[in-house]
Design a protein around this motif. Structure first.
Motif, PDB file in Angstrom:
ATOM      1  N   LEU A 133       0.458   5.306  -0.517  1.00 37.24           N
ATOM      2  CA  LEU A 133       0.031   5.753   0.804  1.00 37.24           C
ATOM      3  C   LEU A 133       1.202   6.420   1.506  1.00 37.24           C
ATOM      4  CD1 LEU A 133      -1.934   5.924   3.216  1.00 37.24           C
ATOM      5  CD2 LEU A 133      -1.104   3.668   3.896  1.00 37.24           C
ATOM      6  N   ASP A 139      -8.497   9.936   4.632  1.00 38.96           N
ATOM      7  CA  ASP A 139      -8.061   9.044   3.564  1.00 38.96           C
ATOM      8  C   ASP A 139      -7.008   8.064   4.075  1.00 38.96           C
ATOM      9  OD1 ASP A 139      -7.918   8.209   0.719  1.00 38.96           O
ATOM     10  OD2 ASP A 139      -5.871   9.015   0.879  1.00 38.96           O
ATOM     11  N   ALA A 140      -6.069   8.561   4.866  1.00 37.50           N
ATOM     12  CA  ALA A 140      -5.029   7.678   5.412  1.00 37.50           C
ATOM     13  C   ALA A 140      -5.653   6.601   6.292  1.00 37.50           C
ATOM     14  CB  ALA A 140      -4.003   8.487   6.197  1.00 37.50           C
ATOM     15  N   ARG A 141      -6.596   6.991   7.140  1.00 39.31           N
ATOM     16  CA  ARG A 141      -7.274   6.014   8.003  1.00 39.31           C
ATOM     17  C   ARG A 141      -8.003   4.971   7.159  1.00 39.31           C
ATOM     18  NH1 ARG A 141      -7.805  10.357  11.797  1.00 39.31           N
ATOM     19  NH2 ARG A 141      -7.558   9.615  13.934  1.00 39.31           N
ATOM     20  N   ARG A 142      -8.741   5.433   6.153  1.00 40.45           N
ATOM     21  CA  ARG A 142      -9.497   4.518   5.288  1.00 40.45           C
ATOM     22  C   ARG A 142      -8.573   3.526   4.606  1.00 40.45           C
ATOM     23  NH1 ARG A 142      -9.920   4.274   0.220  1.00 40.45           N
ATOM     24  NH2 ARG A 142      -9.038   6.322  -0.179  1.00 40.45           N
ATOM     25  N   ARG A 143      -7.458   4.010   4.085  1.00 41.94           N
ATOM     26  CA  ARG A 143      -6.532   3.135   3.375  1.00 41.94           C
ATOM     27  C   ARG A 143      -5.835   2.170   4.323  1.00 41.94           C
ATOM     28  NH1 ARG A 143      -3.175   6.589  -0.863  1.00 41.94           N
ATOM     29  NH2 ARG A 143      -2.592   4.505  -1.558  1.00 41.94           N
ATOM     30  N   LEU A 144      -5.513   2.631   5.525  1.00 43.92           N
ATOM     31  CA  LEU A 144      -4.885   1.738   6.500  1.00 43.92           C
ATOM     32  C   LEU A 144      -5.857   0.648   6.950  1.00 43.92           C
ATOM     33  CD1 LEU A 144      -2.903   4.343   8.606  1.00 43.92           C
ATOM     34  CD2 LEU A 144      -1.906   2.414   7.340  1.00 43.92           C
ATOM     35  N   VAL A 159       0.837  -1.203   0.000  1.00 44.87           N
ATOM     36  CA  VAL A 159       0.000   0.000   0.000  1.00 44.87           C
ATOM     37  C   VAL A 159       0.874   1.257   0.000  1.00 44.87           C
ATOM     38  CG1 VAL A 159      -1.716   1.294   1.346  1.00 44.87           C
ATOM     39  CG2 VAL A 159      -1.948  -1.152   1.068  1.00 44.87           C
ATOM     40  N   ALA A 169      -8.065  -0.704   5.289  1.00 41.83           N
ATOM     41  CA  ALA A 169      -8.263  -1.661   4.190  1.00 41.83           C
ATOM     42  C   ALA A 169      -7.146  -2.698   4.123  1.00 41.83           C
ATOM     43  CB  ALA A 169      -8.356  -0.921   2.861  1.00 41.83           C
ATOM     44  N   VAL A 170      -6.065  -2.480   4.851  1.00 47.01           N
ATOM     45  CA  VAL A 170      -4.949  -3.427   4.855  1.00 47.01           C
ATOM     46  C   VAL A 170      -5.318  -4.613   5.743  1.00 47.01           C
ATOM     47  CG1 VAL A 170      -2.522  -3.772   5.490  1.00 47.01           C
ATOM     48  CG2 VAL A 170      -3.239  -1.601   4.467  1.00 47.01           C
ATOM     49  N   ASP A 173       2.295   1.744  -3.313  1.00 48.80           N
ATOM     50  CA  ASP A 173       1.252   2.227  -4.216  1.00 48.80           C
ATOM     51  C   ASP A 173       0.840   3.674  -3.943  1.00 48.80           C
ATOM     52  OD1 ASP A 173       1.247  -0.196  -5.516  1.00 48.80           O
ATOM     53  OD2 ASP A 173      -0.526  -0.970  -4.478  1.00 48.80           O
TER      54      ASP A 173
END
Length: 106
Positions: free
Chosen positions: A20, A30-35, A15, A37-38, A18
């Motif tokens: 992040l 956005d950072a919280r959402r992407r984290l 991530v 999703a890991v 890609d």
């Protein structure tokens, strides 16, 4: 290191590769959402990273066991509710609550 943690670190590395960025100058939501999703990263980890790496003054890892213990054995939901008056500076309250259980020097 367990296999599950190795998979989580590998997924996190992907991530980050890609795009992040984990730093204070990013979009926190956005950072919280992407984290989140890991695979292997949950709410506690995201909030802990928000406190430590994203410098979010309102981050609050409500599921933290030490925090819940200091709050009298609160559930995660109760810890979340208890933090409402401290917003938008809940991370500062967090450090004070964590410090409350540190051993004192003789």
């Amino acid at each position: 290191m367990t296999n599950a943690r190795a998979r989580t670190l590998s997924a996190l590395a992907t991530v980050v590769t890609d795009g992040l960025v984990i730093s204070p100058d990013v979009d926190l939501a956005d950072a919280r959402r992407r984290l989140l999703a890991v695979p292997g990263i949950g709410p506690w980890t995201v909030e802990y990273l928000a406190v430590r790496a994203l410098a979010d003054r309102d981050a609050w890892p409500a599921g933290d066991l030490v925090l819940r213990r200091v709050l009298g054995g609160a559930t995660t939901k109760e810890a979340e509710a208890a933090s409402a008056p401290w917003s938008p500076f809940r991370a500062y309250a967090l450090f004070h609550l964590w410090a409350a259980v540190l051993p004192t020097a003789p």
